[in-house]
Design a protein around this motif. Structure first.
Motif, PDB file in Angstrom:
ATOM      1  N   LYS A   1      60.659  45.493  46.155  1.00  0.00           N
ATOM      2  CA  LYS A   1      59.355  44.840  46.124  1.00  0.00           C
ATOM      3  C   LYS A   1      59.531  43.386  46.521  1.00  0.00           C
ATOM      4  CE  LYS A   1      56.046  46.004  43.788  1.00  0.00           C
ATOM      5  NZ  LYS A   1      54.733  46.451  44.175  1.00  0.00           N
ATOM      6  N   THR A   2      58.509  42.832  47.176  1.00  0.00           N
ATOM      7  CA  THR A   2      58.510  41.409  47.460  1.00  0.00           C
ATOM      8  C   THR A   2      58.373  40.699  46.123  1.00  0.00           C
ATOM      9  OG1 THR A   2      57.439  41.804  49.573  1.00  0.00           O
ATOM     10  CG2 THR A   2      57.315  39.571  48.690  1.00  0.00           C
ATOM     11  N   SER A   3      59.296  39.807  45.824  1.00  0.00           N
ATOM     12  CA  SER A   3      59.220  39.135  44.524  1.00  0.00           C
ATOM     13  C   SER A   3      58.257  37.957  44.606  1.00  0.00           C
ATOM     14  CB  SER A   3      60.605  38.672  44.080  1.00  0.00           C
ATOM     15  OG  SER A   3      61.041  37.636  44.914  1.00  0.00           O
ATOM     16  N   ASN A   4      57.401  37.867  43.647  1.00  0.00           N
ATOM     17  CA  ASN A   4      56.459  36.754  43.520  1.00  0.00           C
ATOM     18  C   ASN A   4      56.758  36.043  42.208  1.00  0.00           C
ATOM     19  OD1 ASN A   4      55.103  37.570  45.823  1.00  0.00           O
ATOM     20  ND2 ASN A   4      53.623  38.783  44.688  1.00  0.00           N
ATOM     21  N   LEU A   5      56.623  34.735  42.211  1.00  0.00           N
ATOM     22  CA  LEU A   5      56.758  34.013  40.957  1.00  0.00           C
ATOM     23  C   LEU A   5      55.559  34.310  40.060  1.00  0.00           C
ATOM     24  CD1 LEU A   5      58.039  30.566  42.295  1.00  0.00           C
ATOM     25  CD2 LEU A   5      59.377  32.393  41.219  1.00  0.00           C
ATOM     26  N   ASP A   6      54.388  34.452  40.661  1.00  0.00           N
ATOM     27  CA  ASP A   6      53.167  34.735  39.918  1.00  0.00           C
ATOM     28  C   ASP A   6      52.890  36.230  39.939  1.00  0.00           C
ATOM     29  OD1 ASP A   6      52.922  32.005  39.763  1.00  0.00           O
ATOM     30  OD2 ASP A   6      51.343  31.865  41.257  1.00  0.00           O
ATOM     31  N   LEU A   7      52.227  36.686  38.913  1.00  0.00           N
ATOM     32  CA  LEU A   7      51.734  38.062  38.883  1.00  0.00           C
ATOM     33  C   LEU A   7      50.594  38.164  39.890  1.00  0.00           C
ATOM     34  CD1 LEU A   7      51.711  40.860  37.505  1.00  0.00           C
ATOM     35  CD2 LEU A   7      50.049  39.914  35.905  1.00  0.00           C
ATOM     36  N   THR A   8      50.618  39.192  40.722  1.00  0.00           N
ATOM     37  CA  THR A   8      49.585  39.382  41.737  1.00  0.00           C
ATOM     38  C   THR A   8      48.860  40.696  41.491  1.00  0.00           C
ATOM     39  OG1 THR A   8      50.842  38.132  43.369  1.00  0.00           O
ATOM     40  CG2 THR A   8      49.130  39.585  44.205  1.00  0.00           C
ATOM     41  N   VAL A   9      47.532  40.598  41.406  1.00  0.00           N
ATOM     42  CA  VAL A   9      46.652  41.744  41.253  1.00  0.00           C
ATOM     43  C   VAL A   9      45.850  41.849  42.548  1.00  0.00           C
ATOM     44  CG1 VAL A   9      44.763  42.742  39.909  1.00  0.00           C
ATOM     45  CG2 VAL A   9      46.489  41.326  38.766  1.00  0.00           C
ATOM     46  N   VAL A  10      45.646  43.079  43.032  1.00  0.00           N
ATOM     47  CA  VAL A  10      44.904  43.260  44.275  1.00  0.00           C
ATOM     48  C   VAL A  10      43.764  44.252  44.072  1.00  0.00           C
ATOM     49  CG1 VAL A  10      46.446  45.061  45.172  1.00  0.00           C
ATOM     50  CG2 VAL A  10      45.087  43.699  46.768  1.00  0.00           C
ATOM     51  N   LEU A  11      42.622  43.935  44.670  1.00  0.00           N
ATOM     52  CA  LEU A  11      41.472  44.831  44.703  1.00  0.00           C
ATOM     53  C   LEU A  11      41.192  45.125  46.171  1.00  0.00           C
ATOM     54  CD1 LEU A  11      38.095  44.347  42.790  1.00  0.00           C
ATOM     55  CD2 LEU A  11      38.269  45.443  44.997  1.00  0.00           C
ATOM     56  N   VAL A  12      41.265  46.413  46.529  1.00  0.00           N
ATOM     57  CA  VAL A  12      40.993  46.862  47.899  1.00  0.00           C
ATOM     58  C   VAL A  12      39.737  47.726  47.865  1.00  0.00           C
ATOM     59  CG1 VAL A  12      41.853  48.204  49.865  1.00  0.00           C
ATOM     60  CG2 VAL A  12      43.461  46.850  48.476  1.00  0.00           C
ATOM     61  N   ALA A  13      38.672  47.264  48.543  1.00  0.00           N
ATOM     62  CA  ALA A  13      37.410  48.009  48.515  1.00  0.00           C
ATOM     63  C   ALA A  13      36.423  47.407  49.505  1.00  0.00           C
ATOM     64  CB  ALA A  13      36.793  47.964  47.113  1.00  0.00           C
ATOM     65  N   ARG A  14      35.366  48.171  49.791  1.00  0.00           N
ATOM     66  CA  ARG A  14      34.221  47.563  50.456  1.00  0.00           C
ATOM     67  C   ARG A  14      33.662  46.536  49.474  1.00  0.00           C
ATOM     68  NH1 ARG A  14      30.034  51.735  51.434  1.00  0.00           N
ATOM     69  NH2 ARG A  14      30.971  52.663  49.599  1.00  0.00           N
ATOM     70  N   LEU A  15      33.194  45.429  49.965  1.00  0.00           N
ATOM     71  CA  LEU A  15      32.775  44.347  49.086  1.00  0.00           C
ATOM     72  C   LEU A  15      31.343  44.559  48.600  1.00  0.00           C
ATOM     73  CD1 LEU A  15      34.522  41.367  50.880  1.00  0.00           C
ATOM     74  CD2 LEU A  15      35.388  42.928  49.119  1.00  0.00           C
TER      75      LEU A  15
END
Length: 164
Positions: free
Chosen positions: A44-58
Motif C-alpha cells: 500500500k502507498t503509505s500515508n502519514l495521515d489516514l485517508t478516507v475516500v468516497l467514490v460516487a456520483r455527486l
C-alpha cells in the motif's frame, strides 16, 4: 416486460406502488467487479495521515453533504484525516450537488475533490478506508470495488433507516 432490480427495497417499492406486478420483477445479486483490476494490494502507498475516500456520483442521496460536513468537523478539531471525494456532478439528476458547493468545500480544506477519475483502483491503493454514507443503496459497486481491494468500509444501514 421484465424489470431487473439490484436491491429488494426498490423492487418492493415498485410492487407496492403498483408500477409493476411481482411476476415482472427480478432481483440480481449485484453487478460484480473485475478482480484482476480490483484486488488487495501487497504494497500500500503509505500515508502519514489516514485517508478516507468516497467514490460516487455527486448526489445528495449518496451522502455527499454529510461527507463534507464530516470533513468540516474533522478540520475544526485538527484531526489528521484526509477525506477524498471522487466523482462527477450529474446535472440530469434532481439530487445533484452544486459544483460550487463541492469546490468551496475543497477550497476550505474539508475534502480533497479529485473529480471524475478512471483509475479508481489506484485511488483505493492510496486510501485506508472507503466511505459511502448513502441514503439508499442496494449493494453499491464502489463499495464492492473497495472491498475487493481489501479496504474496510464505512456506510449506512439503509434497511434500518427505512424501517425506523
Amino acid at each position: 416486460m421484465k424489470i431487473v432490480f439490484e436491491n429488494s427495497d426498490d423492487k418492493q417499492m415498485f410492487i407496492d406502488a403498483r408500477i409493476i406486478n411481482e411476476r415482472q420483477a427480478f432481483l440480481v445479486n449485484g453487478a460484480g467487479v473485475n478482480i484482476s483490476y480490483f484486488h488487495p494490494f501487497v504494497e500500500k502507498t503509505s500515508n502519514l495521515d489516514l485517508t478516507v475516500v468516497l467514490v460516487a456520483r455527486l448526489l445528495k442521496d449518496k451522502g455527499i453533504r454529510e461527507y463534507i460536513e464530516a470533513g468540516k468537523i474533522i478540520k475544526e478539531h485538527g484531526v489528521e484525516i484526509t477525506l477524498k471525494l471522487v466523482g462527477s456532478i450529474d446535472n440530469d439528476n434532481s439530487s445533484t450537488m452544486q459544483e460550487d458547493d463541492i469546490v468551496e468545500a475543497h477550497n476550505l480544506g474539508y475534502i480533497q475533490y479529485l473529480g471524475h477519475r478512471s483509475d479508481i483502483a489506484n485511488i483505493y491503493r492510496q486510501s485506508q478506508i472507503a466511505c459511502l454514507p448513502s441514503y439508499r443503496e442496494g449493494l453499491p459497486k464502489s463499495l464492492i470495488e473497495a472491498m475487493a481491494c481489501g479496504l474496510p468500509i464505512i456506510t449506512t444501514d439503509v434497511y434500518m433507516v427505512a424501517v425506523k
